[in-house]
Design an enzyme around this catalytic site. Structure first.
Site, mmCIF file in Angstrom:
data_model
loop_
_atom_site.group_PDB
_atom_site.id
_atom_site.type_symbol
_atom_site.label_atom_id
_atom_site.label_comp_id
_atom_site.label_asym_id
_atom_site.label_seq_id
_atom_site.Cartn_x
_atom_site.Cartn_y
_atom_site.Cartn_z
ATOM 1 N N GLY A 78 0.807 -1.214 0.000
ATOM 2 C CA GLY A 78 0.000 0.000 0.000
ATOM 3 C C GLY A 78 0.838 1.261 0.000
ATOM 4 O O GLY A 78 0.539 2.229 -0.707
ATOM 5 N N THR A 79 1.898 1.268 0.785
ATOM 6 C CA THR A 79 2.740 2.463 0.879
ATOM 7 C C THR A 79 3.338 2.801 -0.477
ATOM 8 O O THR A 79 3.337 3.957 -0.902
ATOM 9 C CB THR A 79 3.856 2.228 1.926
ATOM 10 O OG1 THR A 79 3.228 1.969 3.190
ATOM 11 C CG2 THR A 79 4.779 3.421 2.043
ATOM 12 N N ASN A 160 -8.163 4.463 8.654
ATOM 13 C CA ASN A 160 -7.618 3.288 9.351
ATOM 14 C C ASN A 160 -7.881 3.303 10.852
ATOM 15 O O ASN A 160 -7.898 2.266 11.488
ATOM 16 C CB ASN A 160 -6.118 3.155 9.071
ATOM 17 C CG ASN A 160 -5.376 4.455 9.148
ATOM 18 O OD1 ASN A 160 -5.686 5.418 8.450
ATOM 19 N ND2 ASN A 160 -4.391 4.506 10.017
ATOM 20 N N GLN A 188 -7.917 0.606 3.491
ATOM 21 C CA GLN A 188 -8.787 0.108 4.568
ATOM 22 C C GLN A 188 -10.218 -0.123 4.090
ATOM 23 O O GLN A 188 -11.091 -0.463 4.893
ATOM 24 C CB GLN A 188 -8.783 1.085 5.753
ATOM 25 C CG GLN A 188 -7.453 1.182 6.477
ATOM 26 C CD GLN A 188 -7.089 -0.079 7.265
ATOM 27 O OE1 GLN A 188 -7.916 -0.977 7.484
ATOM 28 N NE2 GLN A 188 -5.840 -0.154 7.710
ATOM 29 N N SER A 208 -4.075 -3.044 -0.722
ATOM 30 C CA SER A 208 -3.072 -3.821 0.005
ATOM 31 C C SER A 208 -3.718 -5.084 0.586
ATOM 32 O O SER A 208 -4.547 -4.991 1.487
ATOM 33 C CB SER A 208 -2.504 -2.942 1.130
ATOM 34 O OG SER A 208 -1.470 -3.605 1.787
ATOM 35 N N HIS A 210 -2.783 -7.433 2.582
ATOM 36 C CA HIS A 210 -2.587 -7.959 3.942
ATOM 37 C C HIS A 210 -3.657 -7.424 4.899
ATOM 38 O O HIS A 210 -3.717 -7.828 6.055
ATOM 39 C CB HIS A 210 -1.158 -7.724 4.457
ATOM 40 C CG HIS A 210 -0.831 -6.333 4.914
ATOM 41 N ND1 HIS A 210 -0.932 -5.952 6.227
ATOM 42 C CD2 HIS A 210 -0.380 -5.250 4.242
ATOM 43 C CE1 HIS A 210 -0.547 -4.685 6.343
ATOM 44 N NE2 HIS A 210 -0.213 -4.238 5.151
ATOM 45 N N THR A 246 11.605 -7.262 -10.868
ATOM 46 C CA THR A 246 11.016 -8.589 -11.027
ATOM 47 C C THR A 246 9.860 -8.766 -10.040
ATOM 48 O O THR A 246 9.990 -8.444 -8.854
ATOM 49 C CB THR A 246 12.091 -9.672 -10.805
ATOM 50 O OG1 THR A 246 13.128 -9.432 -11.749
ATOM 51 C CG2 THR A 246 11.538 -11.074 -10.988
ATOM 52 N N CYS A 334 2.963 5.555 17.424
ATOM 53 C CA CYS A 334 4.152 5.241 18.208
ATOM 54 C C CYS A 334 5.368 5.346 17.303
ATOM 55 O O CYS A 334 5.725 4.404 16.630
ATOM 56 C CB CYS A 334 4.029 3.842 18.778
ATOM 57 S SG CYS A 334 4.455 3.805 20.496
HETATM 58 C C1 LIG Z 1 -5.052 3.801 5.030
HETATM 59 C C2 LIG Z 1 -3.730 3.121 4.844
HETATM 60 N N1 LIG Z 1 -2.911 3.510 3.851
HETATM 61 C C3 LIG Z 1 -1.726 2.927 3.642
HETATM 62 C C4 LIG Z 1 -1.277 1.896 4.436
HETATM 63 C C5 LIG Z 1 0.044 1.253 4.150
HETATM 64 O O1 LIG Z 1 -0.146 -0.012 3.558
HETATM 65 P P1 LIG Z 1 1.019 -1.117 3.580
HETATM 66 O O2 LIG Z 1 1.117 -1.602 4.980
HETATM 67 O O3 LIG Z 1 0.559 -2.197 2.633
HETATM 68 O O4 LIG Z 1 2.258 -0.448 3.100
HETATM 69 C C6 LIG Z 1 -2.075 1.471 5.508
HETATM 70 C C7 LIG Z 1 -1.603 0.416 6.433
HETATM 71 O O5 LIG Z 1 -1.959 0.379 7.573
HETATM 72 C C8 LIG Z 1 -3.334 2.097 5.705
HETATM 73 O O6 LIG Z 1 -4.137 1.738 6.711
#
Ligand SMILES: Cc1ncc(COP(=O)(O)O)c(C=O)c1O
Length: 392
Positions: A78-79, A160, A188, A208, A210, A246, A334
């Protein structure tokens, strides 16, 4: 206070942080760590096996959000998807716009906020939209804020910390009318509520897996056909040159399967989790006084409960509940061991002391009525004890 022993439950209430993986997904990924190791860019049969797996997963991810497979770019999570959307748009416009302008909100995840802050240092200008007391971004001024230099609007689908769903469709009507691309951090939302990119009207969407029982370290950026974007990394031709490197084939296979299963079960699982969350919130209301259920009156993803337990340090509550076998999260960020009140709660107008007294309880498909009841049983006692000790 009870000590941790073999009777201590292990209840996971932190699904917005991450989820476990469904067993079927792990099983499907395994061969791609072993005998199916070909590089999808290789022309021979080992490579073609990997290529076929990527194609299948791309179609599964696209199907979950109503996109075409060619509109899905795989990333490392996601990041990275958020970074690619925002930085990639600014790069694409670098020659056209001297001082690119981005509009986002004050309650975004750091993946968006810090990317915008970094771009500000490099000469971009960023407007941060405020939110109301319920955690809904105020887009009323969006139309008047957009100007010729505005290259992107980036808003999250669901927050989130509170789970509150944002007015993305309304924002999309404005951005479409004015011809500005809209990126949505859907991390989210996707997997928790139905998401259709055409109905939402978004140009880019970060995903994302996970967060919905798929693997970590893999993600996707949906990019509507024709949306201008430049690569952030340099390298090969992968992902139409927009995300060289890759591909992480095992993780992408798991991602695809997570999307396939979600599409089949979402409706039923949303109901099951929503009922549990309602039970949890009703129980908290009945058993603990002086609390706030943040965003509870608004449209939220069904799994998230954001509760302020006044006159208690949230982290003390998290640690005490952890000893009793309940994994939840506090509403404070944190960073490097120092705890600060959450920027989301502060933006919502909570005072810093209340923000520090806030918990995020995020449920998942493995949780049961028994888990919720066990939690409700221990919570009042822990709260009472900590309130007695609390300097707040
Ligand atoms: C709203 C939101 N954006 C981005 C992210 C980042 O995703 P990732 O952990 O897959 O990098 C998160 C992860 O908690 C999230 O809640």
């Amino acid at each position: 206070m009870k000590e941790k022993n073999e009777q201590t439950p292990r209840v996971y209430f932190d699904h917005n942080a991450t989820t476990y993986m469904r067993k079927e997904i792990i099983e499907l990924m395994m061969p791609y760590f072993g005998e199916k190791y070909g590089n999808p860019s290789s022309l021979h049969f080992f490579g073609q096996e990997g290529r076929a797996a990527l194609d299948k997963a791309r179609a599964q991810v696209a199907a979950l959000i109503g996109a075409d497979p060619e509109e899905i770019l795989f990333t490392s999570g996601g990041t990275e998807s958020d970074n690619l959307a925002i930085q990639g748009t600014v790069r694409k416009n670098r020659d056209r716009v001297k001082r690119p302008h981005i509009i986002t909100s004050s309650i975004e995840h750091p993946a968006v906020l810090r990317t915008c802050q970094a771009l500000e240092k490099e000469g971009s200008e960023v407007t941060y939209l405020p939110c109301d007391r319920q955690g809904i971004v105020d887009i009323r001024r969006l139309e008047e804020i957009i100007r010729p230099e505005t290259v992107l609007v980036s808003l999250m689908l669901a927050n989130n910390e509170t789970g509150v769903i944002q007015p993305v469709e309304d924002a999309a009507r404005i951005t479409r009318k004015l011809g500005v691309p809209l990126h949505v951090d859907g991390i989210q939302g996707v997997g928790k509520i139905p998401v259709d990119v055409s109905a939402l009207g978004v140009d880019m969407l970060s995903i994302s897996p996970h967060k919905f029982y798929g693997p970590k370290g893999v993600g996707a950026l949906y990019r509507k056909r024709g949306t201008g974007l430049a690569a952030v990394y340099s390298g090969g031709h992968h992902e139409v040159g927009l995300r060289p490197g890759t591909e992480n084939v095992p993780a992408i296979v798991g991602f695809g399967e997570a999307c396939r299963i979600t599409a089949l079960r979402l409706e039923q699982e949303m109901k099951q989790i929503g009922d549990l969350r309602d039970r949890l919130e009703k129980g908290i209301r009945e058993r603990v006084e002086d609390i706030l259920l943040n965003g509870a009156g608004k449209r939220r993803v069904p799994n998230t409960c954001c509760v302020t337990v006044r006159r208690i340090e949230g982290e003390a509550l998290v640690l005490n509940l952890s000893v009793l076998g309940f994994a939840i999260s506090s509403g404070s960020a944190c960073a490097s061991g120092e705890s600060r009140p959450s920027h989301v709660l502060i933006a919502m107008g909570l005072d810093p002391v209340d923000a520090q007294s806030t918990l995020r309880i995020s449920l998942g498909i493995g949780n049961t009525v028994g888990d919720v009841e066990a939690f409700l049983e221990v919570l009042p006692e822990v709260v009472q004890r900590l309130r007695k000790l609390s300097p707040i």
